[in-house]
Design a protein around this motif. Structure first.
Motif, PDB file in Angstrom:
ATOM      1  N   LEU A  28       0.823  -1.215   0.000  1.00 42.98           N
ATOM      2  CA  LEU A  28       0.000   0.000   0.000  1.00 42.98           C
ATOM      3  C   LEU A  28       0.855   1.263   0.000  1.00 42.98           C
ATOM      4  CD1 LEU A  28      -2.875  -1.051   2.419  1.00 42.98           C
ATOM      5  CD2 LEU A  28      -3.020  -0.709  -0.070  1.00 42.98           C
ATOM      6  N   SER A  29       1.959   1.241   0.721  1.00 45.22           N
ATOM      7  CA  SER A  29       2.861   2.384   0.733  1.00 45.22           C
ATOM      8  C   SER A  29       3.404   2.651  -0.664  1.00 45.22           C
ATOM      9  CB  SER A  29       4.012   2.119   1.707  1.00 45.22           C
ATOM     10  OG  SER A  29       4.942   3.171   1.665  1.00 45.22           O
ATOM     11  N   GLY A  30       3.728   1.602  -1.397  1.00 48.38           N
ATOM     12  CA  GLY A  30       4.195   1.744  -2.771  1.00 48.38           C
ATOM     13  C   GLY A  30       3.145   2.337  -3.696  1.00 48.38           C
ATOM     14  N   LYS A  31       1.885   2.236  -3.300  1.00 51.45           N
ATOM     15  CA  LYS A  31       0.776   2.818  -4.064  1.00 51.45           C
ATOM     16  C   LYS A  31       0.356   4.176  -3.503  1.00 51.45           C
ATOM     17  CE  LYS A  31       0.046  -0.479  -7.036  1.00 51.45           C
ATOM     18  NZ  LYS A  31       0.121  -0.224  -8.485  1.00 51.45           N
ATOM     19  N   GLY A  32       1.142   4.697  -2.543  1.00 52.50           N
ATOM     20  CA  GLY A  32       0.842   5.999  -1.970  1.00 52.50           C
ATOM     21  C   GLY A  32      -0.301   5.986  -0.975  1.00 52.50           C
ATOM     22  N   ARG A  33      -0.603   4.842  -0.412  1.00 47.37           N
ATOM     23  CA  ARG A  33      -1.699   4.714   0.551  1.00 47.37           C
ATOM     24  C   ARG A  33      -1.143   4.418   1.946  1.00 47.37           C
ATOM     25  NH1 ARG A  33      -3.260   4.866  -4.272  1.00 47.37           N
ATOM     26  NH2 ARG A  33      -5.400   4.628  -4.942  1.00 47.37           N
ATOM     27  N   LYS A  34      -1.791   4.977   2.941  1.00 49.49           N
ATOM     28  CA  LYS A  34      -1.447   4.667   4.328  1.00 49.49           C
ATOM     29  C   LYS A  34      -2.307   3.502   4.789  1.00 49.49           C
ATOM     30  CE  LYS A  34       0.226   9.134   5.829  1.00 49.49           C
ATOM     31  NZ  LYS A  34       0.171  10.159   6.851  1.00 49.49           N
ATOM     32  N   SER A  35      -1.741   2.690   5.646  1.00 57.65           N
ATOM     33  CA  SER A  35      -2.498   1.549   6.155  1.00 57.65           C
ATOM     34  C   SER A  35      -2.572   1.625   7.672  1.00 57.65           C
ATOM     35  CB  SER A  35      -1.827   0.240   5.729  1.00 57.65           C
ATOM     36  OG  SER A  35      -0.499   0.184   6.211  1.00 57.65           O
ATOM     37  N   PRO A  36      -3.627   1.050   8.241  1.00 56.75           N
ATOM     38  CA  PRO A  36      -3.748   1.050   9.702  1.00 56.75           C
ATOM     39  C   PRO A  36      -2.726   0.093  10.320  1.00 56.75           C
ATOM     40  CG  PRO A  36      -5.490  -0.257   8.737  1.00 56.75           C
ATOM     41  CD  PRO A  36      -4.752   0.383   7.599  1.00 56.75           C
ATOM     42  N   GLU A  37      -2.415   0.328  11.563  1.00 57.94           N
ATOM     43  CA  GLU A  37      -1.448  -0.523  12.271  1.00 57.94           C
ATOM     44  C   GLU A  37      -1.914  -1.976  12.333  1.00 57.94           C
ATOM     45  OE1 GLU A  37       1.002   0.524  15.133  1.00 57.94           O
ATOM     46  OE2 GLU A  37       1.228   2.587  14.450  1.00 57.94           O
ATOM     47  N   ASN A  38      -3.207  -2.197  12.357  1.00 58.81           N
ATOM     48  CA  ASN A  38      -3.746  -3.557  12.485  1.00 58.81           C
ATOM     49  C   ASN A  38      -4.085  -4.190  11.128  1.00 58.81           C
ATOM     50  OD1 ASN A  38      -5.990  -2.030  11.859  1.00 58.81           O
ATOM     51  ND2 ASN A  38      -7.317  -3.012  13.379  1.00 58.81           N
ATOM     52  N   LEU A  39      -3.476  -3.712  10.055  1.00 54.86           N
ATOM     53  CA  LEU A  39      -3.783  -4.242   8.721  1.00 54.86           C
ATOM     54  C   LEU A  39      -3.584  -5.748   8.662  1.00 54.86           C
ATOM     55  CD1 LEU A  39      -4.562  -3.798   5.750  1.00 54.86           C
ATOM     56  CD2 LEU A  39      -2.115  -3.425   5.281  1.00 54.86           C
ATOM     57  N   TYR A  40      -2.496  -6.235   9.210  1.00 55.08           N
ATOM     58  CA  TYR A  40      -2.237  -7.677   9.151  1.00 55.08           C
ATOM     59  C   TYR A  40      -3.369  -8.461   9.821  1.00 55.08           C
ATOM     60  CZ  TYR A  40      -0.223 -12.270   9.656  1.00 55.08           C
ATOM     61  OH  TYR A  40      -0.030 -13.635   9.607  1.00 55.08           O
ATOM     62  N   ASP A  41      -3.863  -7.983  10.937  1.00 50.40           N
ATOM     63  CA  ASP A  41      -4.956  -8.668  11.627  1.00 50.40           C
ATOM     64  C   ASP A  41      -6.196  -8.760  10.743  1.00 50.40           C
ATOM     65  OD1 ASP A  41      -3.366  -8.936  13.884  1.00 50.40           O
ATOM     66  OD2 ASP A  41      -4.101  -7.070  14.779  1.00 50.40           O
ATOM     67  N   SER A  52      -6.361  -8.869  -2.438  1.00 52.48           N
ATOM     68  CA  SER A  52      -6.383  -7.953  -3.583  1.00 52.48           C
ATOM     69  C   SER A  52      -7.733  -7.254  -3.686  1.00 52.48           C
ATOM     70  CB  SER A  52      -6.080  -8.721  -4.868  1.00 52.48           C
ATOM     71  OG  SER A  52      -4.807  -9.320  -4.783  1.00 52.48           O
ATOM     72  N   GLU A  53      -8.809  -8.001  -3.540  1.00 58.86           N
ATOM     73  CA  GLU A  53     -10.155  -7.423  -3.571  1.00 58.86           C
ATOM     74  C   GLU A  53     -10.351  -6.438  -2.422  1.00 58.86           C
ATOM     75  OE1 GLU A  53     -12.367 -11.073  -3.458  1.00 58.86           O
ATOM     76  OE2 GLU A  53     -12.326 -11.308  -5.644  1.00 58.86           O
ATOM     77  N   TYR A  54      -9.829  -6.769  -1.257  1.00 58.44           N
ATOM     78  CA  TYR A  54      -9.917  -5.901  -0.087  1.00 58.44           C
ATOM     79  C   TYR A  54      -9.205  -4.568  -0.348  1.00 58.44           C
ATOM     80  CZ  TYR A  54      -9.246  -4.307   4.738  1.00 58.44           C
ATOM     81  OH  TYR A  54      -9.228  -3.563   5.895  1.00 58.44           O
ATOM     82  N   PHE A  55      -8.020  -4.630  -0.961  1.00 57.93           N
ATOM     83  CA  PHE A  55      -7.284  -3.401  -1.272  1.00 57.93           C
ATOM     84  C   PHE A  55      -8.044  -2.545  -2.280  1.00 57.93           C
ATOM     85  CE2 PHE A  55      -2.859  -5.272  -0.110  1.00 57.93           C
ATOM     86  CZ  PHE A  55      -3.126  -5.089   1.231  1.00 57.93           C
ATOM     87  N   ILE A  56      -8.673  -3.157  -3.251  1.00 61.56           N
ATOM     88  CA  ILE A  56      -9.462  -2.413  -4.234  1.00 61.56           C
ATOM     89  C   ILE A  56     -10.641  -1.725  -3.548  1.00 61.56           C
ATOM     90  CG2 ILE A  56     -11.027  -2.659  -6.208  1.00 61.56           C
ATOM     91  CD1 ILE A  56      -9.083  -4.875  -7.237  1.00 61.56           C
ATOM     92  N   GLU A  57     -11.355  -2.483  -2.732  1.00 63.96           N
ATOM     93  CA  GLU A  57     -12.562  -1.968  -2.088  1.00 63.96           C
ATOM     94  C   GLU A  57     -12.284  -0.930  -1.002  1.00 63.96           C
ATOM     95  OE1 GLU A  57     -14.694  -5.389  -0.650  1.00 63.96           O
ATOM     96  OE2 GLU A  57     -14.745  -6.286  -2.649  1.00 63.96           O
ATOM     97  N   ASN A  58     -11.181  -1.093  -0.276  1.00 61.26           N
ATOM     98  CA  ASN A  58     -10.951  -0.254   0.900  1.00 61.26           C
ATOM     99  C   ASN A  58      -9.883   0.816   0.733  1.00 61.26           C
ATOM    100  OD1 ASN A  58     -12.668  -1.483   3.190  1.00 61.26           O
ATOM    101  ND2 ASN A  58     -11.790  -3.229   2.125  1.00 61.26           N
ATOM    102  N   TYR A  59      -9.063   0.718  -0.299  1.00 59.83           N
ATOM    103  CA  TYR A  59      -7.970   1.673  -0.451  1.00 59.83           C
ATOM    104  C   TYR A  59      -7.947   2.334  -1.828  1.00 59.83           C
ATOM    105  CZ  TYR A  59      -6.345  -0.117   3.959  1.00 59.83           C
ATOM    106  OH  TYR A  59      -6.274  -0.456   5.284  1.00 59.83           O
ATOM    107  N   GLY A  60      -8.974   2.125  -2.622  1.00 59.53           N
ATOM    108  CA  GLY A  60      -9.076   2.790  -3.906  1.00 59.53           C
ATOM    109  C   GLY A  60      -8.011   2.394  -4.911  1.00 59.53           C
ATOM    110  N   ILE A  61      -7.479   1.198  -4.771  1.00 61.19           N
ATOM    111  CA  ILE A  61      -6.504   0.711  -5.744  1.00 61.19           C
ATOM    112  C   ILE A  61      -7.266   0.432  -7.038  1.00 61.19           C
ATOM    113  CG2 ILE A  61      -4.799  -1.078  -6.284  1.00 61.19           C
ATOM    114  CD1 ILE A  61      -4.003   0.713  -3.890  1.00 61.19           C
ATOM    115  N   THR A  62      -6.771   0.946  -8.152  1.00 61.48           N
ATOM    116  CA  THR A  62      -7.492   0.814  -9.425  1.00 61.48           C
ATOM    117  C   THR A  62      -6.975  -0.328 -10.293  1.00 61.48           C
ATOM    118  OG1 THR A  62      -6.047   2.462 -10.448  1.00 61.48           O
ATOM    119  CG2 THR A  62      -8.125   3.255  -9.475  1.00 61.48           C
ATOM    120  N   ASP A  63      -5.919  -0.998  -9.854  1.00 59.04           N
ATOM    121  CA  ASP A  63      -5.413  -2.156 -10.598  1.00 59.04           C
ATOM    122  C   ASP A  63      -6.406  -3.311 -10.488  1.00 59.04           C
ATOM    123  OD1 ASP A  63      -3.064  -0.807 -11.244  1.00 59.04           O
ATOM    124  OD2 ASP A  63      -1.993  -1.585  -9.492  1.00 59.04           O
ATOM    125  N   THR A  64      -6.301  -4.257 -11.402  1.00 60.29           N
ATOM    126  CA  THR A  64      -7.139  -5.449 -11.348  1.00 60.29           C
ATOM    127  C   THR A  64      -6.653  -6.364 -10.225  1.00 60.29           C
ATOM    128  OG1 THR A  64      -5.743  -6.734 -12.846  1.00 60.29           O
ATOM    129  CG2 THR A  64      -7.490  -5.363 -13.859  1.00 60.29           C
TER     130      THR A  64
END
Length: 188
Positions: A28-41, A52-64
């Motif tokens: 997410l950092s490489g995509k310019g997004r900040k992540s919560p401390e509990n992301l791994y959980d 991948s679906e979670y990142f699209i839905e929750n962080y606005g990642i536009t990649d497939t």
């Protein structure tokens, strides 16, 4: 001896958990997004497709989904192929089973090609009948059905199967499927 041995990889055979704890944040950092401390959980029990679906839905990642999976796999492939260290006791146990001719498969939420690269480097790949990623089954290791599906693929009853795991949720699901479970945390 059991009819089939199913080995988890991360945290069981390979000391890779710190890499996994940081991987989502690094991506997410490489995509310019900040992540919560509990992301791994939040993503720990997910398959790579689900992450991948979670990142699209929750962080606005536009990649497939496939592109995200490819990017994440690219980040970790080198770790598996060249860096990650094995846990000695489970690895020695695995090698002994391989020498005895036991039927062994790997089941992980990680990418199967990454696992094969690590196993090749460690000289243990040829002792596996198959290396599976949970993505191949369309469900996570928290679902008892995945353990039954692996057993079915190898024509072995779950009651005749030993599962080597470190994750409580996966151990519970394997037991619910009827498998014998070895908690490798007791071996480390």
């Amino acid at each position: 001896m059991y009819g089939l041995y199913i080995f988890d990889v991360d945290g069981t055979l390979l000391d890779s958990m710190s890499m996994w704890h940081d991987l989502g944040r690094i991506y997410l950092s490489g995509k310019g997004r900040k992540s919560p401390e509990n992301l791994y959980d939040r993503i720990e029990k997910m398959t790579l497709k689900e992450v991948s679906e979670y990142f699209i839905e929750n962080y606005g990642i536009t990649d497939t989904v496939d592109q995200i999976k490819s990017d994440i796999t690219g980040i970790i492939y080198n770790q598996y192929a060249e860096i990650l260290k094995p846990f000695d006791v489970p690895l020695n146990h695995l090698r002994r089973l391989q020498e005895e001719g036991a039927r062994i498969v790997a089941l992980s939420t990680s990418d199967a090609d990454c696992i094969r690269a690590a196993f090749r480097r460690l000289g243990i790949l040829e002792g596996f009948e198959a290396v599976y990623s949970a993505d191949e089954f369309g469900t996570g290791k928290d679902n008892p059905e995945i353990w039954r599906m692996v057993c079915d693929r190898h024509d072995v009853n779950p009651a005749e199967t030993a599962v080597y795991e470190d994750s409580p949720y996966a151990m519970e699901a394997a037991e619910a499927a009827g498998c014998k479970v070895v908690d490798v945390r007791n071996l480390l």
